[in-house]
Design an enzyme around this catalytic site. Structure first.
Site, mmCIF file in Angstrom:
data_model
loop_
_atom_site.group_PDB
_atom_site.id
_atom_site.type_symbol
_atom_site.label_atom_id
_atom_site.label_comp_id
_atom_site.label_asym_id
_atom_site.label_seq_id
_atom_site.Cartn_x
_atom_site.Cartn_y
_atom_site.Cartn_z
ATOM 1 N N ASP A 8 0.755 -1.057 0.116
ATOM 2 C CA ASP A 8 0.081 0.098 -0.071
ATOM 3 C C ASP A 8 1.022 1.340 0.123
ATOM 4 O O ASP A 8 1.883 1.370 0.985
ATOM 5 C CB ASP A 8 -0.991 0.039 1.115
ATOM 6 C CG ASP A 8 -1.965 0.775 0.859
ATOM 7 O OD1 ASP A 8 -1.872 2.035 0.781
ATOM 8 O OD2 ASP A 8 -3.202 0.365 0.870
ATOM 9 N N SER A 35 -7.104 4.260 -1.830
ATOM 10 C CA SER A 35 -6.598 2.807 -1.669
ATOM 11 C C SER A 35 -7.918 2.062 -2.276
ATOM 12 O O SER A 35 -7.848 0.660 -2.418
ATOM 13 C CB SER A 35 -6.409 2.340 -0.198
ATOM 14 O OG SER A 35 -5.164 3.159 0.015
ATOM 15 N N THR A 75 -7.979 -2.129 1.276
ATOM 16 C CA THR A 75 -7.271 -3.121 0.370
ATOM 17 C C THR A 75 -7.912 -4.372 0.528
ATOM 18 O O THR A 75 -8.454 -5.034 -0.354
ATOM 19 C CB THR A 75 -5.636 -3.012 0.636
ATOM 20 O OG1 THR A 75 -5.287 -1.748 0.219
ATOM 21 C CG2 THR A 75 -4.969 -4.011 -0.488
ATOM 22 N N GLU A 131 -1.121 -7.981 1.986
ATOM 23 C CA GLU A 131 -1.086 -6.432 1.954
ATOM 24 C C GLU A 131 0.104 -6.123 3.098
ATOM 25 O O GLU A 131 0.142 -6.219 4.087
ATOM 26 C CB GLU A 131 -2.258 -5.474 2.264
ATOM 27 C CG GLU A 131 -2.031 -4.151 2.088
ATOM 28 C CD GLU A 131 -3.169 -3.423 2.440
ATOM 29 O OE1 GLU A 131 -3.282 -2.343 1.954
ATOM 30 O OE2 GLU A 131 -3.833 -3.567 3.633
ATOM 31 N N ASP A 184 2.030 2.784 3.592
ATOM 32 C CA ASP A 184 1.279 3.936 3.043
ATOM 33 C C ASP A 184 1.048 4.779 4.383
ATOM 34 O O ASP A 184 1.089 5.947 3.894
ATOM 35 C CB ASP A 184 -0.321 3.261 2.810
ATOM 36 C CG ASP A 184 -1.174 4.343 2.314
ATOM 37 O OD1 ASP A 184 -0.999 5.154 1.517
ATOM 38 O OD2 ASP A 184 -2.187 4.580 3.216
ATOM 39 N N HIS A 203 1.912 8.685 4.405
ATOM 40 C CA HIS A 203 1.002 9.809 4.912
ATOM 41 C C HIS A 203 1.555 10.562 6.069
ATOM 42 O O HIS A 203 1.343 11.987 6.128
ATOM 43 C CB HIS A 203 -0.284 9.271 5.302
ATOM 44 C CG HIS A 203 -1.423 8.673 4.289
ATOM 45 N ND1 HIS A 203 -1.936 9.719 3.518
ATOM 46 C CD2 HIS A 203 -1.537 7.609 3.818
ATOM 47 C CE1 HIS A 203 -2.812 8.948 2.583
ATOM 48 N NE2 HIS A 203 -2.421 7.687 2.850
ATOM 49 N N ASP A 261 -0.910 -0.016 -4.956
ATOM 50 C CA ASP A 261 -2.035 0.538 -5.271
ATOM 51 C C ASP A 261 -1.983 2.033 -5.963
ATOM 52 O O ASP A 261 -2.683 2.659 -6.460
ATOM 53 C CB ASP A 261 -3.218 0.444 -4.178
ATOM 54 C CG ASP A 261 -2.832 0.977 -2.641
ATOM 55 O OD1 ASP A 261 -1.514 1.322 -2.583
ATOM 56 O OD2 ASP A 261 -3.423 1.198 -1.771
ATOM 57 N N HIS A 262 -0.948 2.660 -5.493
ATOM 58 C CA HIS A 262 -0.661 4.094 -5.855
ATOM 59 C C HIS A 262 0.627 4.450 -4.985
ATOM 60 O O HIS A 262 0.936 3.690 -3.924
ATOM 61 C CB HIS A 262 -1.627 5.021 -5.181
ATOM 62 C CG HIS A 262 -2.245 4.866 -3.704
ATOM 63 N ND1 HIS A 262 -1.235 5.180 -2.656
ATOM 64 C CD2 HIS A 262 -2.993 4.152 -3.029
ATOM 65 C CE1 HIS A 262 -1.626 4.911 -1.557
ATOM 66 N NE2 HIS A 262 -2.689 4.235 -1.695
ATOM 67 N N HIS A 290 -2.050 11.088 -1.128
ATOM 68 C CA HIS A 290 -1.400 10.027 -2.301
ATOM 69 C C HIS A 290 -0.902 10.922 -3.499
ATOM 70 O O HIS A 290 -1.277 12.053 -3.808
ATOM 71 C CB HIS A 290 -2.510 9.178 -2.873
ATOM 72 C CG HIS A 290 -3.080 8.503 -1.892
ATOM 73 N ND1 HIS A 290 -4.167 7.483 -2.048
ATOM 74 C CD2 HIS A 290 -2.608 8.037 -0.435
ATOM 75 C CE1 HIS A 290 -4.235 6.559 -0.938
ATOM 76 N NE2 HIS A 290 -3.390 7.022 0.196
HETATM 77 ZN ZN LIG Z 1 -3.434 2.576 -0.516
#
Ligand SMILES: [Zn+2]
Length: 453
Positions: free
Chosen positions: A54, A103, A156, A277, A282, A286, A324-325, A418
């Site tokens: 993630d 996500s 996710t 995951e 992620d 953040h 996912d990004h 993101h």
């Molecule tokens: Zn994500």
């Protein structure tokens, strides 16, 4: 702490090289010699393992390579990711207002093969449920699993095992894992991650309900290792699990959860589908926390290696890994300096998040920093952290400590959200070539559906 993995990575490179030599797929016998479809078997896919980092944009996998570099050799050593790179994926959602994905929309694309709006959990733009690859596997009588280090009903994993108009309906998503039946069976056989607070609630106790239906419930590394049940619910934290370098031994690593899941799922003669995951790459992104991000990259890389080791032995397992990004606009190099320094990140034995929490809980700033960080803080750094500590604001303190590491390491961030850049795709197994080149995130699901036909 990162150096010890060099030896392991070296051995993996040798193994990968010898498989190549045997399959005759390449004239090269070295895993250092570039991308290839290193399949030991060109046969049918029986099992599928999808791993999702993630927020793991390309800067994260590059930084992870720098972290594992042996400075005594001129070349930068390749990581487990590098050795299985096959292409890139676009990630944009189909959302009326935003064209950078969240996500949930991205996971829906990878689970159900459709584009949708940000926040959607395997529903389309008409809010209608769309079937997922996990459900297709269960319909075929295969075993299924979801493994995450976030709460296991987070966006996710949710997009693979639930349907909801909003990712924020955590209780409903957890309910789906139990209530949605396929051919009279629960949809997900192995569920591992955080999230007791969503499963043991005032209105409902899903833990008891799963136990009543024969699931083994585990809450520690030891219980996970001892599990001998094909159906298992493992919840190791009220919400998200601690980050890897903060984790007590009683909490399993992502690698341990992945291995434990595979061990049970592989008992099914019809094969299995597993989604793993690396959830908190992620979260560190953040928070603009490079120490936390590298902690989670290592945890995720070890899980990837475990999946590949299994696939190499099994020969009928397709492994695909992507993100996912990207998150945070993470960059290597900052302020005009042409250097990334792994040392300051390696010097942290806990994340800035963990240290900030100890200080907020009453520990003295100097004591915490001296206990968990092996470099000497400058007066300026120490004063900035003390000032932040005086505000008693956790977020401010966490970001102030993180920024000390980011500046020293030479990394930057541009956003607390993101970014829309393409993400890398990695694969190992009989059909790796279908993920090669520039693909779209929906192609992950499209191809996995093909394997399950
Ligand atoms: Zn994500």
């Amino acid at each position: 702490m990162y150096k010890k993995f060099l030896a392991v990575l070296g051995i993996c490179a040798l193994i990968a090289g010898s498989f190549l030599a045997m399959s005759g797929g390449s004239t090269s016998t070295s895993a250092d010699a570039g991308n290839k479809f290193d399949s030991p078997n060109n046969g049918k896919v029986k099992n599928v393992i999808v791993l999702i980092g993630d927020g793991m944009g390309p800067a994260y996998t590059t930084a992870y390579r720098y972290m594992n570099d042996d400075p005594s050799t001129p070349k930068m050593e390749r990581t487990v990711f590098d050795n299985h790179f096959v292409g890139m994926a676009s990630t944009n959602p189909e959302d009326a207002e935003e064209n950078v994905t969240d996500s949930a929309a991205a996971a829906t694309s990878m689970a159900a093969g459709i584009k949708t709006y940000n926040g959607a959990i395997s529903v389309d733009n008409n809010r209608e449920p769309v079937g997922t690859v996990l459900e297709a596997a269960k319909k075929r009588g295969m075993a299924t699993g979801l493994v995450a280090t976030s709460q296991v009903n987070h966006a996710t994993p949710a997009a693979f095992g639930a349907h909801d108009v909003s990712r924020h309906n955590y209780n409903d998503i957890a309910d789906d894992y139990f209530d949605d039946m396929i051919n009279g069976n629960h949809k997900v056989d192995v569920i591992l991650g955080g999230g007791t607070s969503y499963f043991d609630r005032e209105d409902r106790n899903l833990i008891e309900e799963f136990k009543n239906d024969g699931y083994n419930y585990v809450t520690s590394t030891e219980e996970l290792m001892e599990n001998d049940s094909k159906q298992m619910l493992g919840l190791f934290a009220p919400v998200g699990m601690p980050k890897a370098i903060d984790r007590p031994e009683s909490d399993p690593s992502l690698e341990q959860m992945t291995k434990a899941a595979i061990k049970q799922l592989n008992k099914d003669k019809n094969g299995f589908f597993l989604m793993v995951e690396g959830s908190q790459i992620d979260w560190a992104g953040h928070a603009n926390d490079a120490v936390g991000a590298m902690s989670e990259m290592e945890d995720f890389a070890n899980a990837f290696e475990a999946a590949i080791e299994f696939a190499k032995e099994d020969k009928h397992t397709q492994v695909v890994l992507t993100a996912d990004h990207s998150t945070g606009g993470f960059s290597i190099g900052r302020d005009g300096d042409y250097n990334f320094y792994p040392g300051p990140i390696e010097a942290a034995e806990r994340t800035p998040e963990f240290m900030a929490q100890e200080i907020i809980d009453g520990a003295a700033v100097e004591n915490v920093l001296n206990e968990y960080v092996s470099f000497e803080f400058t007066n300026e750094e120490m004063n900035s952290i003390k000032e932040a500590a005086e505000t008693d604001n956790f977020d401010k303190l966490y970001s102030t400590i993180s920024e000390v590491f980011n500046k020293r390491a030479g990394v930057g961030f541009t956003t607390s959200g993101h970014t829309g850049i393409d993400v890398p795709v990695y694969a190992y197994g009989p059909k790796s070539e279908v993920f090669s080149g520039l693909i779209d995130n929906t192609d992950i699901a499209v191809e996995v559906f093909n394997f399950l036909k």
